[in-house]
Design an enzyme around this catalytic site. Structure first.
Site, PDB file in Angstrom:
ATOM      1  N   GLU A 114       0.822  -1.210   0.000  1.00  0.00           N
ATOM      2  CA  GLU A 114       0.000   0.000   0.000  1.00  0.00           C
ATOM      3  C   GLU A 114       0.858   1.263   0.000  1.00  0.00           C
ATOM      4  O   GLU A 114       0.451   2.308  -0.508  1.00  0.00           O
ATOM      5  CB  GLU A 114      -0.926  -0.018   1.231  1.00  0.00           C
ATOM      6  CG  GLU A 114      -2.215   0.749   1.050  1.00  0.00           C
ATOM      7  CD  GLU A 114      -3.212   0.483   2.170  1.00  0.00           C
ATOM      8  OE1 GLU A 114      -2.813   0.500   3.350  1.00  0.00           O
ATOM      9  OE2 GLU A 114      -4.401   0.272   1.871  1.00  0.00           O
TER      10      GLU A 114
ATOM     11  N   HIS B 262       7.592 -26.338   1.770  1.00  0.00           N
ATOM     12  CA  HIS B 262       6.750 -27.421   1.263  1.00  0.00           C
ATOM     13  C   HIS B 262       5.593 -26.901   0.430  1.00  0.00           C
ATOM     14  O   HIS B 262       4.648 -27.630   0.157  1.00  0.00           O
ATOM     15  CB  HIS B 262       6.220 -28.250   2.431  1.00  0.00           C
ATOM     16  CG  HIS B 262       7.308 -28.842   3.254  1.00  0.00           C
ATOM     17  ND1 HIS B 262       7.893 -30.053   2.961  1.00  0.00           N
ATOM     18  CD2 HIS B 262       7.974 -28.368   4.336  1.00  0.00           C
ATOM     19  CE1 HIS B 262       8.846 -30.313   3.835  1.00  0.00           C
ATOM     20  NE2 HIS B 262       8.918 -29.309   4.682  1.00  0.00           N
TER      21      HIS B 262
ATOM     22  N   LYS C  75     -14.386   2.181  -3.120  1.00  0.00           N
ATOM     23  CA  LYS C  75     -15.369   2.326  -2.042  1.00  0.00           C
ATOM     24  C   LYS C  75     -16.642   2.994  -2.553  1.00  0.00           C
ATOM     25  O   LYS C  75     -17.753   2.590  -2.195  1.00  0.00           O
ATOM     26  CB  LYS C  75     -14.772   3.146  -0.894  1.00  0.00           C
ATOM     27  CG  LYS C  75     -13.688   2.395  -0.132  1.00  0.00           C
ATOM     28  CD  LYS C  75     -13.117   3.247   0.998  1.00  0.00           C
ATOM     29  CE  LYS C  75     -11.908   2.554   1.614  1.00  0.00           C
ATOM     30  NZ  LYS C  75     -11.168   3.438   2.542  1.00  0.00           N
TER      31      LYS C  75
END
Lengths: 425, 425
Positions: B279, B300, B412
């Protein structure tokens, strides 16, 4: 059965996301490649290949369910020792359980092991999973828990609290289990760990936590049946997904595959996917970097970078239809947009707007929507089969073997070497 | 004080990792840029900039500790509502707690909220954090919990169970809190969420969980003091780190920054770092994609791709010296390399071998080693300050504002629009 999910790849084309997307024109050719890969998968399945095997099997379920009942009865919590393919598939399924009893100990972190061993050894049962039977951290953690349990309960009772899942070949873990009198279930030798989610490795912890493992298999079966019968790649969502991924790698230099489910119950599914995608395709310079995102959370963490950083790859947004629920009530000014809505509607609107804004910023987006309003065992089984097929098909198209992981072995040898030397201080 | 960690960047140069690394020759120039950026940071700090402010402050701690004690006394578990910068810093610190009582509810997932609201509302206290006071999911989850608590306990007792942290400006959350009679603490307006780990946002949940918040600040202070006094970039680890990151982006096309701590207690730190890095720098085509790895677990899962897939970026491996512990005992053949070792030695050998094998495969590796054998509050404070400084310095060097996040606001607005329409079905 009706489909458990739908897939929409319209957001990967330049009509939706501009220069970051693919031209629709050339997509037929890569779908042809996906179709050829699907033919190969079908042939291999007919010859007994393991990828879709468990979707069509149920004769092994009574033994798995019995082992789960037995271990469940031995402890109020289950400590599951294993990592990578020996844990992530099981975690994916356990995340759909109404309540979780299995605690996954994936690391050899001395702090974690000491903390879990110090609390309630007498109320614990233990599951150790390693296909090779030689995974260093699994052996080490097994030894610590075994010592604690044998000390607290005596060796006979401790042995009854343990269950081992390991490949049928001779191995250190198998020898240890045999010597201590611990029951052993076989890890199927031709099933690779990251694709063992539908085998006993994945289903045993799920059954312990109360997940309907038959529903998991049924969900996977619905996707496998479609893959075996679809008349074209366009009718097989995993084949379309593989075509999309491969085309974006080749033509748009996609370096990453970001998976962003809008459901907490799919957070661990993202981790499983990251192993599946990375380890299956990351060979000979191929593959792309997976990212385990979670909606809406990563809108507040990664979205700024995704929208305005350098383009990195393709986004897969998974969401579900909002369930019926009591609406939120706000009579505050400035909150009329939230008043009367539900949390599920908020999540769905967030998924939709994130997809749209990514496209508007030139990022290719694939959307998957579950049919049910809840992430249940059947839906997760379907998603697991979808992504295993998509990954295997992408491997075939890229010319890499999706079932191997040759590069990690050199690191293991080096670790043993360093460890031997660390004792010589 | 002695240093809480050491940093080794030798593995990023071509002498260690071949063509994937940087030539040592040109590195002085980029260190000069880092030095100029550090001068700017020092000037801004002298003028009152917030980045290092809390490292040198303690007069706010009694109020934070009192609020933590007060809320702790109101419930046996604390449900912390907030996301991104309002949760990840606190989670990072709480991960070092001896036992965790704070449960972070970061998502608006109806399933999670219903499950947590159904169990033991009467034994819960609540913390809601949103700097803007307008974060949709925080408001929505707050409303659900408030309704459940007010219903179960009555509004007066419910109000005593809640605490809100929000910016001093008028906002929906502030108005709701005021109307319900809920205590409000101010979020400092000039502190950006992802860099608020040392402010009340991070410290309050940490104090609730029993973390020594003064030690967190002391750890951060040791790094800040070094940054303010170092005679050259080479004497300031965050400046060296920024130089390394920027040089690898520019000269080797590094697209990713993989953080891989070898300690379970740093798993959430990786998530915090991923927001911080993404960000802060993901602007105007700059930045690189962070990845929240965990050693040994991701050996793994991701290691195959890292070693043999396309080169993606730079690896930061964090480990710690092995603590004294009883050795593992194996008298099985084939396990002599593990016999007599400890779990801590295994983790350290794994970190060392993973670093080496990455370098051998042409991947640049930076190593950070904690000085203490345990991830404690002081060490996490130091790491947090290191990476905040490194990120801010990299932003200055790249010419982006590390303290803003302009791209997410458009999403938003779109979400509110979709949500309004979803009610018109």
């Amino acid at each position: 059965m009706t489909s458990l999910y739908s897939q929409d790849i319209s957001g990967i084309f330049s009509a939706a996301c501009g220069a970051g997307g693919l031209p629709e024109a050339g997509f037929d050719a890569v779908c042809g490649e996906a179709w050829a890969a699907l033919q190969r998968l079908r042939r291999e399945h007919a010859e007994g290949a393991p990828l879709m095997r468990h979707a069509f099997r149920d004769e092994d379920l009574p033994a798995i369910e019995a082992a789960a009942r037995n271990l469940s009865g031995r402890g109020s919590r289950i400590l599951a020792i294993g990592t990578g393919g020996s844990s992530l598939g099981a975690r994916t399924l356990c995340a759909t359980a109404p309540a979780r009893r299995t605690i996954f100990v994936e690391n050899a972190d001395p702090d974690t092991v000491a903390r879990t061993a110090a609390s309630d050894i007498a109320g614990s049962a233990f599951l150790a999973v390693s296909k090779s039977g030689a995974t260093a951290e699994t052996l080490a953690v097994f030894a610590q828990y075994w010592a604690a349990a044998a000390d607290a309960l005596g060796p006979a009772e401790a042995a009854a609290r343990f269950l081992v899942v390991t490949g049928p070949q001779e191995s250190p873990l198998r020898r240890l289990a045999r010597r201590h009198g611990i029951e052993i279930l076989d890890h199927e030798p031709d099933v690779v760990g990251r694709m063992a989610i539908l085998a006993n490795v994945g289903l045993l912890p799920a059954a312990i936590d109360g997940v309907d493992v038959r529903a998991v298999r049924a969900g996977a079966r619905s996707v496998a049946e479609q893959a075996l019968s679809a008349p074209a790649a366009a009718d097989c969502p995993p084949a379309l997904g593989a075509a999309m991924q491969v085309a974006l790698m080749r033509e748009r230099g996609a370096r990453a595959s970001i998976l962003m489910p809008y459901a907490d119950r799919l957070a661990e599914f993202s981790l499983w996917y990251c192993q599946l995608w990375a380890e299956s395709l990351g060979k000979a310079g191929c593959g792309s970097m997976p990212y385990p995102a979670l909606g809406m959370v990563d809108q507040h963490s990664q979205l700024q970078f995704w929208l305005d950083g350098p383009p990195v790859g393709v986004y897969t947004i998974v969401d579900l239809p909002p369930a019926e629920a009591p609406p939120l009530r706000f009579d505050e000014s400035g909150l009329d947009w939230l008043d009367g809505r539900t949390l599920g509607e908020l999540m769905a609107a967030a998924a939709q707007s994130t997809a749209r804004i990514l496209e508007q910023n030139g990022r290719p987006v694939r959307r998957i929507r579950l049919s049910a309003a809840r992430v249940d065992a059947e839906a997760v089984g379907a998603l697991a089969m979808h992504f295993m097929l998509e990954t295997a098909l992408a491997g075939y198209m890229l010319g890499v073997d999706p079932y191997s992981q040759p590069a990690v072995d050199a690191g293991k040898a080096l670790m043993r070497d360093f460890l031997s030397k660390s004792g010589e201080r």
